[in-house]
Scaffold this motif. Sequence first.
Motif, short mmCIF file in Angstrom:
data_model
loop_
_atom_site.label_atom_id
_atom_site.label_comp_id
_atom_site.label_asym_id
_atom_site.label_seq_id
_atom_site.Cartn_x
_atom_site.Cartn_y
_atom_site.Cartn_z
N ALA A 73 1.13 -1.14 -0.32
CA ALA A 73 -0.18 0.12 0.02
C ALA A 73 1.06 1.08 0.19
CB ALA A 73 -0.84 0.25 1.20
N ASN A 74 0.52 2.55 -0.78
CA ASN A 74 1.33 3.30 -0.17
C ASN A 74 -0.36 4.57 -0.18
OD1 ASN A 74 0.88 4.51 -3.46
ND2 ASN A 74 1.77 2.47 -3.69
N GLY A 75 0.65 5.53 0.06
CA GLY A 75 -0.50 6.85 0.16
C GLY A 75 -0.22 8.28 1.15
N LEU A 102 -1.58 10.84 10.14
CA LEU A 102 -2.41 10.22 9.63
C LEU A 102 -1.86 9.52 8.62
CD1 LEU A 102 -5.28 12.91 10.74
CD2 LEU A 102 -5.00 11.06 11.35
N SER A 103 -2.47 8.30 8.32
CA SER A 103 -1.70 7.76 6.83
C SER A 103 -2.51 7.10 6.14
CB SER A 103 -0.68 6.82 7.31
OG SER A 103 -1.58 5.67 7.54
N ASP A 104 -2.64 7.19 5.00
CA ASP A 104 -3.85 6.58 3.80
C ASP A 104 -3.37 4.73 3.26
OD1 ASP A 104 -6.11 5.85 2.26
OD2 ASP A 104 -5.42 7.42 1.08
N LEU A 105 -2.74 4.09 4.28
CA LEU A 105 -2.00 2.81 3.85
C LEU A 105 -3.06 2.10 3.31
CD1 LEU A 105 1.00 2.14 5.55
CD2 LEU A 105 0.60 3.14 3.20
N SER A 106 -4.19 1.22 2.41
CA SER A 106 -4.56 0.58 2.13
C SER A 106 -4.70 -0.17 0.97
CB SER A 106 -6.31 1.39 2.49
OG SER A 106 -7.08 0.22 2.70
N ASP A 107 -4.56 -1.52 0.81
CA ASP A 107 -4.25 -2.37 -0.61
C ASP A 107 -5.11 -3.72 0.04
OD1 ASP A 107 -3.89 -3.23 -2.48
OD2 ASP A 107 -2.23 -3.96 -2.60
N THR A 108 -5.50 -4.03 -1.36
CA THR A 108 -6.68 -5.84 -0.81
C THR A 108 -5.92 -6.80 -1.72
OG1 THR A 108 -9.20 -4.46 -0.65
CG2 THR A 108 -9.01 -6.68 -1.20
N GLY A 109 -5.93 -7.66 -0.99
CA GLY A 109 -5.04 -8.81 -2.44
C GLY A 109 -6.18 -10.08 -2.38
N GLU A 117 -8.35 -7.34 3.14
CA GLU A 117 -8.03 -6.00 3.26
C GLU A 117 -7.17 -5.17 4.62
OE1 GLU A 117 -9.63 -1.29 3.39
OE2 GLU A 117 -10.87 -3.35 2.88
N THR A 118 -6.44 -4.83 3.63
CA THR A 118 -5.23 -5.21 4.84
C THR A 118 -5.28 -3.07 4.97
OG1 THR A 118 -3.03 -4.93 3.48
CG2 THR A 118 -3.77 -6.80 5.38
#
Length: 220
Positions: A73-75, A102-109, A117-118
């Motif tokens: 994830a990245n953001g 505050l972060s925007d790390l989210s991804d689905t596998g 989804e993490t």
Amino acid sequence: MKRLALVGMTALVSGLSAQALAADLPYASDPAPTTYSDPVAAARFDWTGAYVGGNVGWGWGNFENSGAADTEANGVQGGVHAGYNYMITPNFLAGVEADFQLSDLSDTGTLGGVTAETSSDWNASIRGRLGFTFDRFLVYGAGGLAVADQSLKVGGSSDDATAIGWTLGGGVEGAVTNNITARLEYVHQNFGSEDFNISGTQYQSELDDNIVRFGMSYKF
């Protein structure tokens, strides 16, 4: 006898005239005394003191999952920081700093038909700093304790955890004014492995991430 008196009077008048003319001539004045002054060196920038500031940057991370697909994830990340610096010598600095991001790390596998989804919505750290100063410029390294939230969602159900790990990084900072500084830094964080229980199934997830960010601080 009259001639002798006339000659004497003429000589006297000539002498008086010469003296009067000499008195009217300007005299050369004494030269003004020469003064010397040593150049005064400009005061060095003093990094000692408390500061607060904000930052924004880009983060990217890996979630290594056991029982579910690994994700990346990245953001954008942004937050605030505060700390205190102390000059040990004219060039060496030590300090401590805390930050919250505050972060925007989210991804689905998907793995074996199971979609996971993490995500991580925030992270924070308390770091020690050591640096070397070049008057108004600072090169530093920093490391310490890191904390982040982690979430794992599988099949509509989720579990959350607060992960504790470590952080290392470094950067460069410069004094824009006597109270404003600007910085560019790189941060690596590792949060180890966390356990998640979702609908009776055990999962594990390990997060490590990297951040490059720009920040500005106000020094008191």
